[in-house]
Every structure is written in C-alpha cells, then in structure tokens.
Enzyme design. Structure first.
Site, PDB file in Angstrom:
ATOM      1  N   ALA A 138      -6.301 -65.156  48.434  1.00  0.00           N
ATOM      2  CA  ALA A 138      -5.445 -64.320  49.279  1.00  0.00           C
ATOM      3  C   ALA A 138      -4.034 -64.893  49.258  1.00  0.00           C
ATOM      4  CB  ALA A 138      -5.965 -64.308  50.710  1.00  0.00           C
ATOM      5  N   LYS A 139      -3.098 -64.164  49.789  1.00  0.00           N
ATOM      6  CA  LYS A 139      -1.741 -64.699  49.959  1.00  0.00           C
ATOM      7  C   LYS A 139      -1.041 -63.908  51.040  1.00  0.00           C
ATOM      8  CE  LYS A 139       0.935 -67.881  48.156  1.00  0.00           C
ATOM      9  NZ  LYS A 139       0.511 -69.179  47.589  1.00  0.00           N
ATOM     10  N   GLY A 140      -0.054 -64.531  51.668  1.00  0.00           N
ATOM     11  CA  GLY A 140       0.731 -63.848  52.678  1.00  0.00           C
ATOM     12  C   GLY A 140       2.203 -64.087  52.419  1.00  0.00           C
TER      13      GLY A 140
ATOM     14  N   ILE B 164      -2.563 -60.254  51.848  1.00  0.00           N
ATOM     15  CA  ILE B 164      -3.308 -59.561  50.807  1.00  0.00           C
ATOM     16  C   ILE B 164      -4.524 -60.383  50.419  1.00  0.00           C
ATOM     17  CG2 ILE B 164      -3.200 -58.661  48.442  1.00  0.00           C
ATOM     18  CD1 ILE B 164      -0.568 -57.542  49.110  1.00  0.00           C
TER      19      ILE B 164
END
Ligand code: NAD
Length: 452
Positions: free
Chosen positions: A143-145, A98
């Site tokens: 962002a992050k995953g 994201i």
C-alpha cells in the site's frame, strides 16, 4: 481476503475491474507522460513500475486476465484535507491511501507529504510495495499513502493538523491486521507519532497501526537506519563479484535525507569514502572524502549543503559525472533518466529511492556495464524493520538494536541472493528477477486463497 468489500466511509474503491478497465488505465498511464507537474523524467513513476511489471509477467507467461488483477490497486481512498494555515486561509490538500494487494498479509506502506504527490504516483508506490514485501518474504501486502502538501513550508502545528486530518479520514480502511502506515519522504517519526495518537483517539491505543514511531512510543531500535542499512547489505553482497571491497569503495549519494545519509554513514563505518552528495538545494564534491557524519550534523543544524566547508559546491547535474564505484540515488523517482543516465560513471547503482531509474536509463546503464541493484530489493530494509516493529508492538516486547540489525541482515542477504539466483537461472537482469520473484509469490498466494 474478501473478494470485494464496499468501503464504509464514503471512500472510493476499485472493485472487480476486469481486463477492459485495466486496458483503459494502461492507456491513461501511458498517455500521462511528461506533462505532470514535478515529473522529473520522460515517464511517470506509474509507467516505470507498470513497464517492469509487464516485462516480468510476460517472462512468466502469466495470462492477461490474471495480470489485470494486479495491474490496478484493490482499493483506492481519496480524501480532502482542509487545513487553516498561518495566513488564516483554509487550504485544501488531497490525500490518498491506496491498497494495491493484500494476498500475503495486511497492507503495508509509507505516507509521503510532497507538493508533487498525485494519485498515479501513489498507485505506483503501492504496487512497488506489493512486490517488495513479497521479495523480502515478509507477511505483508502493498500500500502507499500521500498528501500533496508542501510539508517543508509548514509550521510544526500545521504539519500536525495535516497528519491528524489525513489519519482521521482514512482510519476506517486501516488497522493493525488490515493496513499499517510508515514514514516516507517528509514524514518522520514525529509525524508517525501524531498519526498513531489520532488513530488511538478514534479506536483506542494501537501502537501497531504505524511503524517508524519514536522509540518512546513503541518504535523499534534500528528502524530509522534500516533502509540505508539494507542498501549497504545489498552492496556488500554484490561487491566481491565486482572486485570491490567496502573499505576501498568510493561513493556518491543523490538525496542526503533519511535513506541517503544512513547509507552514507554506515558505508563510512565500513571504511568507504563519500566523494559527492546532494539534496534538493544543491550538491557538493570532494575527491578526498566528505565526512558523512559531519555533513549530517551540518544539515540537521539547518545548514545549506553548498555551505558545507570541506567540499566544493557543484551543480546537481555535475554530481552524476563524479567517477565512483557506487552511486546511490536516494531522492525521488525518475531522477536517473533518458536525459542524464549516460553521464553516470559508477560501477554499481544501488536504488535507495523508489523508481529512481527509468526504463530508458536502465538500458543505458546496462549498456555501460553498470550493475543496478533495484529498489524492489535494495530499499526493502525499511519495510523489513517496519515488520519487526509491528511484531514487537503486537507482542508488547522490544528487541535490542543488535537483534534488529542481525535479523535485518539475514532477510536482506536472503532476498538479494534469491534475486541473484533467479537472475542467473533465467538469464535476466536483477530488476526483472526481483519482479519475477515478487510477482510469482503474490500470484501464488492469491491463487491459494481462491482470490483469483
Ligand atoms: P527524505 O525526505 O528524508 O530524503 C529525501 C532527500 O532527497 C532529501 O535530502 C531531499 O532534499 C532530497 N531531494 C529531493 N529532491 C531532490 C533533487 N531534485 N535532487 C537531489 N536531492 C533531492 O526521504 P527518505 O525517507 O530518505 O526517502 C528517499 C527515497 O527513498 C524516496 O524515494 C522514498 O520513497 C525511498 N524510500 C524510503 C524509505 C524509508 O524508510 N524512509 C524506505 C524505502 C524507500
């Protein structure tokens, strides 16, 4: 930044959603409360981050239509990760990347492997990264995953298969000038190495595509310790105002993993005494001191925390009640909540974890006079050192550990002081001030680009 790019690899995206969609997302988030599996608190991580965002944007009097741009992520990628595990069956996991906002630079953020990962949690963590990189004033977006995989139960080969599969499915929205990955819960330097290798297989050798890599593959000296070290820099700045010195400090760590154990070992070097620690399997206490290095070695060798000889085994709830100067939550979000915040007996709480404190708990702690140094600045050391790693990779050059730590100290101290100055100027708590500083910078960058 282009206003609305359609992703090219069959991914889903949020494009040009207006205030109405933001309102819907708000209702969904607020209604999502306690029912989520694995949720530890009365609110979800997404509700926590959005609550603080709302408070800061109200303080700044940012118009609703502008808030709507930052309420939701810019792009969301959701992928299927089928992996054949040792039971010979295919298990299908869900992976997310994201990208919340890229106004200030390429998206940047870790990847979490944990069975409780869901898209809302990743959204929360992605937006937190946007404000964090802005507060630290490094040239990244947020962002992050995450993958909802029980990482700790997998074999090394299975873990590698998950890491490679995830990378091969999100690679098209990544790039060293687009979006750069990093470690988070249950993803270490080895996982980063597999992801770098997979990206390289598809696009050619690109070390700057992930940070937190092993030193042998272009990792930066000091990256593994940087988040914990950053927490300690913040504490050292705050301590004199509270009449505390590192050498006389007693502290407790909730979550003795990467962040928690490094913070503990660095504090111990400064003369501080750890009197309590926990991980997901138990907690220990010794009012005369627990050796942070010995505990680290014990856990690295596969020992149980409750079997660490030189301390008494206590319940994870009792850990909260240990009277101490400094409490460091360094596990998961929502662990300090409405139900337990009153039990804390510390003077300062430094948020090593992301969103460990719910809004209700924050109020309780304020009422008790506990100084809370919020995640947005307290745990920014990791992304700052990731920024250093990325810079070194782009230059094909390496700094010494001393250089990294000095530069990290400079950025962390500057960030903390700027947040304190804003808190004083606007007469608001540190957390509100951190969000205010971060949001202001991101809005300004977005406006100047003509994005909004
Ligand atoms: P990690 O997996 O190395 O450590 C997490 C620790 O928390 C482990 O010891 C685990 O056993 C413990 N834990 C899990 N559930 C627990 C529970 N219910 N009670 C007590 N302990 C529990 O992960 P990490 O990289 O150290 O990350 C920890 C936190 O810091 C996360 O919130 C992460 O998002 C945040 N963070 C990490 C970094 C980084 O550079 N690694 C940077 C910024 C923020």
């Amino acid at each position: 930044m282009a206003k609305a790019q359609a992703p090219t690899n069959g991914t889903t995206a949020n494009i040009d959603r207006g205030p109405q969609a933001a309102e819907q997302a708000k209702e969904q988030a607020i209604g999502s409360g306690k029912e989520k599996p694995g949720q530890l608190a009365e609110v979800s991580n997404l509700e926590i981050v959005r609550h603080y965002f709302d408070r800061a944007t109200a303080h700044l009097q940012i118009p609703e239509d502008v808030c709507a741009v930052f309420w939701e992520p810019y792009r969301e990628v959701s992928v299927q990760i089928p992996v054949r595990l040792s039971d010979e069956k295919i298990h299908v996991f869900s992976g997310y990347r994201i990208q919340h906002n890229g106004a200030r630079g390429p998206y940047k953020g870790g990847v979490r492997f944990h069975p409780d990962v869901d898209i809302d949690e990743v959204r929360a963590l992605a937006s937190l990264m946007t404000w964090k990189t802005a507060v630290a004033d490094i040239p990244f977006g947020g962002a992050k995953g995450g993958v909802n995989v029980p990482a700790k139960k997998l074999t090394t080969d299975e873990l590698q298969a998950v890491a490679r599969s995830f990378m091969s499915k999100i690679d098209k929205v990544l790039g060293p000038d687009r979006d750069i990955l990093a470690p988070d819960v249950n993803t270490d330097a080895q996982v980063m190495a597999w992801m770098m290798d997979e990206y390289g297989r598809l696009h050619g050798h690109t070390p700057a595509i992930v940070t937190g890599k092993p030193i042998s593959l272009g990792g930066s000296y000091g990256r593994d310790a940087a988040t914990g070290r950053g927490c300690v820099f913040c504490y050292r700045e705050a301590a004199p105002d509270l009449g505390l010195t590192p050498a006389s400090t007693t502290f407790v760590v909730q979550g003795y993993g990467n962040v928690g154990s490094w913070a503990a070992r660095i504090l111990q070097e400064l003369g501080a005494t750890m009197i309590g620690a926990s991980n997901s399997r138990g907690a220990i206490r010794n009012d005369h001191g627990i050796d942070a290095n010995e505990l680290y070695d014990h856990l690295e060798e596969g020992g149980e925390i409750s079997e660490f000889g030189a301390a008494e085994s206590v319940s994870v709830d009792d850990l909260l009640e240990i009277p101490c100067d400094l409490f460091i939550p360094a596990a998961l979000g929502g662990m300090i909540n409405e139900g337990n915040a009153d039990r804390l007996q510390c003077k300062v709480l430094v948020e090593g974890a992301n969103s460990p404190t719910t809004p209700a708990a924050d109020e309780i702690l304020q009422g008790k006079g506990v100084l809370v140094i919020p995640d947005v600045i307290a745990n920014a050391g990791g992304v700052v050192a990731s920024y250093f790693e990325w810079v070194q990779n782009l230059q094909h050059f390496r700094w010494t550990e001393r250089e990294v730590n000095d530069k990290l100290g400079h950025i962390m101290r500057r960030g903390y002081r700027q947040v304190c100055a804003r808190a004083e100027q606007d007469e608001i708590p540190l957390r509100d001030a951190a969000y205010v500083v971060g949001i202001e910078r991101v809005v300004e960058a977005s406006r100047t680009r003509g994005y909004i």
